[in-house]
Motif scaffolding. Structure first.
Motif, short mmCIF file in Angstrom:
data_model
loop_
_atom_site.label_atom_id
_atom_site.label_comp_id
_atom_site.label_asym_id
_atom_site.label_seq_id
_atom_site.Cartn_x
_atom_site.Cartn_y
_atom_site.Cartn_z
N THR A 294 18.68 -25.58 -3.44
CA THR A 294 19.83 -24.77 -3.32
C THR A 294 20.22 -23.90 -4.18
OG1 THR A 294 22.63 -24.95 -2.71
CG2 THR A 294 20.92 -26.24 -4.49
N HIS A 295 21.07 -22.76 -4.17
CA HIS A 295 20.72 -21.81 -5.51
C HIS A 295 22.43 -21.89 -6.24
CE1 HIS A 295 23.34 -18.57 -3.92
NE2 HIS A 295 22.80 -18.48 -2.24
N GLN A 296 22.37 -22.25 -7.57
CA GLN A 296 23.14 -21.91 -8.39
C GLN A 296 24.51 -20.15 -8.57
OE1 GLN A 296 22.92 -20.52 -10.93
NE2 GLN A 296 20.55 -21.24 -12.11
N ASP A 315 31.57 -20.63 -1.36
CA ASP A 315 30.55 -20.90 0.34
C ASP A 315 29.40 -20.55 -0.73
OD1 ASP A 315 29.84 -21.92 3.08
OD2 ASP A 315 29.80 -19.61 3.31
N ASP A 316 28.79 -19.44 -0.95
CA ASP A 316 27.59 -18.79 -1.67
C ASP A 316 27.56 -18.97 -2.95
OD1 ASP A 316 25.36 -17.78 -0.96
OD2 ASP A 316 26.39 -15.88 -0.67
N ASN A 317 27.42 -20.16 -3.34
CA ASN A 317 26.16 -21.26 -3.27
C ASN A 317 27.22 -22.13 -3.10
OD1 ASN A 317 25.42 -22.60 -1.07
ND2 ASN A 317 23.49 -22.16 -1.92
N ALA A 318 27.94 -22.24 -3.87
CA ALA A 318 28.75 -23.59 -4.68
C ALA A 318 28.64 -24.41 -3.56
CB ALA A 318 30.12 -23.22 -5.29
N ALA A 347 18.93 -17.02 -9.86
CA ALA A 347 18.36 -16.23 -9.27
C ALA A 347 18.03 -15.54 -7.89
CB ALA A 347 17.36 -14.92 -10.56
N GLU A 348 19.10 -16.42 -7.28
CA GLU A 348 18.73 -15.93 -5.54
C GLU A 348 18.81 -14.93 -4.97
OE1 GLU A 348 19.89 -16.07 -1.26
OE2 GLU A 348 20.97 -16.31 -2.95
N GLU A 349 20.17 -14.62 -5.18
CA GLU A 349 21.08 -13.42 -5.12
C GLU A 349 20.42 -11.68 -5.75
OE1 GLU A 349 23.39 -13.60 -3.16
OE2 GLU A 349 24.47 -15.15 -3.40
N ARG A 350 19.57 -12.33 -6.61
CA ARG A 350 18.68 -11.01 -6.97
C ARG A 350 17.69 -10.90 -6.58
NH1 ARG A 350 23.31 -11.05 -8.21
NH2 ARG A 350 23.13 -9.85 -6.72
N ALA A 375 19.77 -26.19 1.41
CA ALA A 375 21.74 -25.95 1.51
C ALA A 375 22.12 -24.18 1.38
CB ALA A 375 22.10 -26.61 0.68
N GLU A 376 22.43 -23.59 2.09
CA GLU A 376 23.17 -22.24 1.62
C GLU A 376 24.17 -22.32 2.53
OE1 GLU A 376 23.03 -19.04 0.32
OE2 GLU A 376 21.38 -18.56 -0.27
N MET A 377 25.54 -21.70 1.90
CA MET A 377 25.97 -21.46 2.66
C MET A 377 26.91 -22.16 3.75
SD MET A 377 26.24 -17.69 2.63
CE MET A 377 27.45 -16.77 3.20
N LEU A 378 27.54 -23.43 3.56
CA LEU A 378 28.25 -24.78 4.19
C LEU A 378 29.38 -24.64 4.54
CD1 LEU A 378 25.77 -27.45 2.05
CD2 LEU A 378 24.93 -26.02 4.18
#
Ligand code: ZN
Length: 502
Positions: A294-296, A315-318, A347-350, A375-378
């Motif tokens: 997942t990403h934090q 949601d993205d991505n807690a 740093a997924e969003e980057r 797990a991405e946006m659930l």
């Protein structure tokens, strides 16, 4: 063999005993060797109460949107590691810690840069955006050419001038508006520069304005990459400036001067993956890992919308993080035969930087990772709808992994969207989360997601808008899939002809 004794005439209690033995025998056999499933699991350890509590903690304003490379991301990462320690996981990052630090390189236009058109002084990254970080120094008269049609361009001398024009046009059906807009602005600018222009100024039309407001949040901070990656490149080309629609009224005035001095700086700062594991029970299979990914990070503190400047990323991505914590609880309660590895990528969003870094520098042997469940946006959209990314060719790289997820979904019963995983879907959703670098590295990989929504990448992605019952159900679905993979005799095979379309 009891049959013969029975024949000897001592019938009395034997039929009862035989029936009892049969019942005991069948119940003993049923537990470890159910023909259609792995051993009894710890599904009941996944609770909506835990998920909801964790979600409001991680997506609360306290962590200020967890932007990669900031103290906010580090604080959130320390919080996640502390949860993992309390749940009972082992650290599996660097040097016996839960952490794997890495550098992200940021390239941006400096504050010393200047941009003005006539009397209008503009600020880079706020009311004007450069399409590429390119060092430049231009001071030239501006000519406005309307929409830049051949009639409007006829007889216009571009040499030694900056040219301004209004964007227009519609995207072809098979292309996202984003690709169309950026592609057109770049390509047309190159043509105009070739014809002698020193700079190109695009003014948004109405559709472009909609995206100017939404997308420029991704441009305002500059570009990010792992050190030395393609997005660290500093260009030297004529500046191409993108302005809002409101600029049209004053850009079109004749006789104005265009002045643009662009300086670019590039620097490194840290981001972090959080890595933990639950060792497997089988002496041989425990060397292999089922990876829950997942990403934090999210987008941090940015421009305010309706008075709110914290982009919480609930949601993205807690949602993916709290699901992964719940998965960890279940595996601690009952470990599988294979080990379970949990990675909260930074740093997924980057640009998927944490997952790209981990694939290049794994803390367990890369070959030991048998599958990635990302797990991405659930937590948004209809309660019974969800999507697997990597479900169908050309995105599917393991039919066996997909089959395991589809089989597990017989219990959770989600209606599965298949349009968003298609190569012709304009959002290109498959390419936008952390399963991708693993799939490219030849590891079976899928992502679980409840897809986009109107609050995506806005300050309105708040915890109170999350359907925590849905997050819990997707978590159970991921768990049943991962539990199956963790316990089956053979690891899932990689499809032989896997090849992504880009
Ligand atoms: Zn995300």
């Amino acid at each position: 063999m009891n049959f013969r004794r029975n024949q000897s005439g001592r019938t009395g209690v034997w039929p009862l005993v035989i029936v009892s033995i049969f019942l005991i025998g069948s119940s003993l056999r049923a537990q470890p060797r159910k023909p259609d499933g792995p051993p009894a699991n710890a599904l009941s350890a996944i609770s909506e109460q835990d998920i909801k509590r964790d979600l409001f903690a991680l997506a609360g304003d306290h962590f200020r949107g967890r932007e990669a490379g900031t103290l906010d991301e580090l604080k959130a990462s320390a919080w996640i590691a502390e949860q993992l320690r309390a749940i009972g996981l082992q650290p599996a990052g660097d040097d016996g810690t839960f952490f794997q630090f890495f550098h992200i390189q940021r390239t941006r236009i400096t504050e010393t840069s200047r941009l003005s058109i006539g009397d209008h002084r503009l600020t880079h990254g706020q009311d004007a955006f450069l399409l590429a970080p390119a060092i430049a120094s231009v001071n030239a008269p501006l000519v406005f050419v309307g929409k830049g049609t051949p009639q409007e361009m006829a007889g216009v001398d571009l040499k030694g001038r900056a040219v301004a024009l209004e964007f227009s046009g519609t995207a072809p059906a098979d292309m996202s508006y984003r690709r169309f807009l950026f592609g057109t602005m770049q390509r047309r600018a190159a043509e105009l520069v070739k014809a002698g222009a020193l700079a190109v100024v695009w003014v948004s039309d109405e559709p472009a304005q909609y995206y100017f407001e939404r997308w420029t949040t991704g441009l305002e901070r500059g570009r990010y990459d792992l050190p030395g990656g393609p997005n660290t490149r500093i260009f030297s080309q004529a500046p191409t400036v993108w302005l809002p629609a409101s600029a049209l009224s004053w850009v079109r005035q004749p006789g104005q001067q265009f002045t643009n001095v662009v300086n670019v700086e590039s620097f490194n700062y840290p981001s972090v993956n959080i890595v933990a594991k639950v060792p497997g029970t089988d002496p041989a299979l425990r060397q292999e890992h089922v990876l829950f990914s997942t990403h934090q990070d999210h987008d941090g503190v940015r421009r305010a919308v309706a008075g709110d400047s914290i982009w919480n990323g609930a949601d993205d991505n807690a949602s993916g993080c709290v699901a992964t914590l719940a998965l960890a609880r279940a595996f601690v309660k009952k470990p599988g035969r294979r080990s379970a590895l949990f990675i909260f990528h930074g740093a997924e969003e980057r640009g998927l930087l944490g997952s790209r870094y981990y694939v290049a520098t794994p803390t367990v042997p890369k070959e030991s990772i048998v599958a990635v469940l990302n797990a991405e946006m659930l937590g948004r959209n209809a309660a019974d709808s969800a999507c697997i990314l990597g479900q169908q060719p050309p995105h599917r790289n393991s039919a066996e992994l997909v089959d395991a997820a589809l089989k597990a979904n017989r219990s959770t019963g989600f209606r599965l969207d298949t349009l968003w995983d298609r190569p012709d879907h304009p959002e290109g959703w498959y390419f936008r989360s952390d399963h991708l670098p693993y799939a490219r590295a030849g590891i079976p990989a899928i992502a679980f997601t409840s897809l986009l929504h109107a609050d995506y990448h806005t300050p309105k992605d708040e915890p109170d808008r999350i359907d925590t019952a849905k997050v819990t159900n997707i978590t159970r679905w991921m768990y049943l899939t991962g539990w199956d993979i963790a316990n089956r005799p053979k690891r899932p095979a990689v499809d032989r002809n896997f090849q992504l379309e880009r």
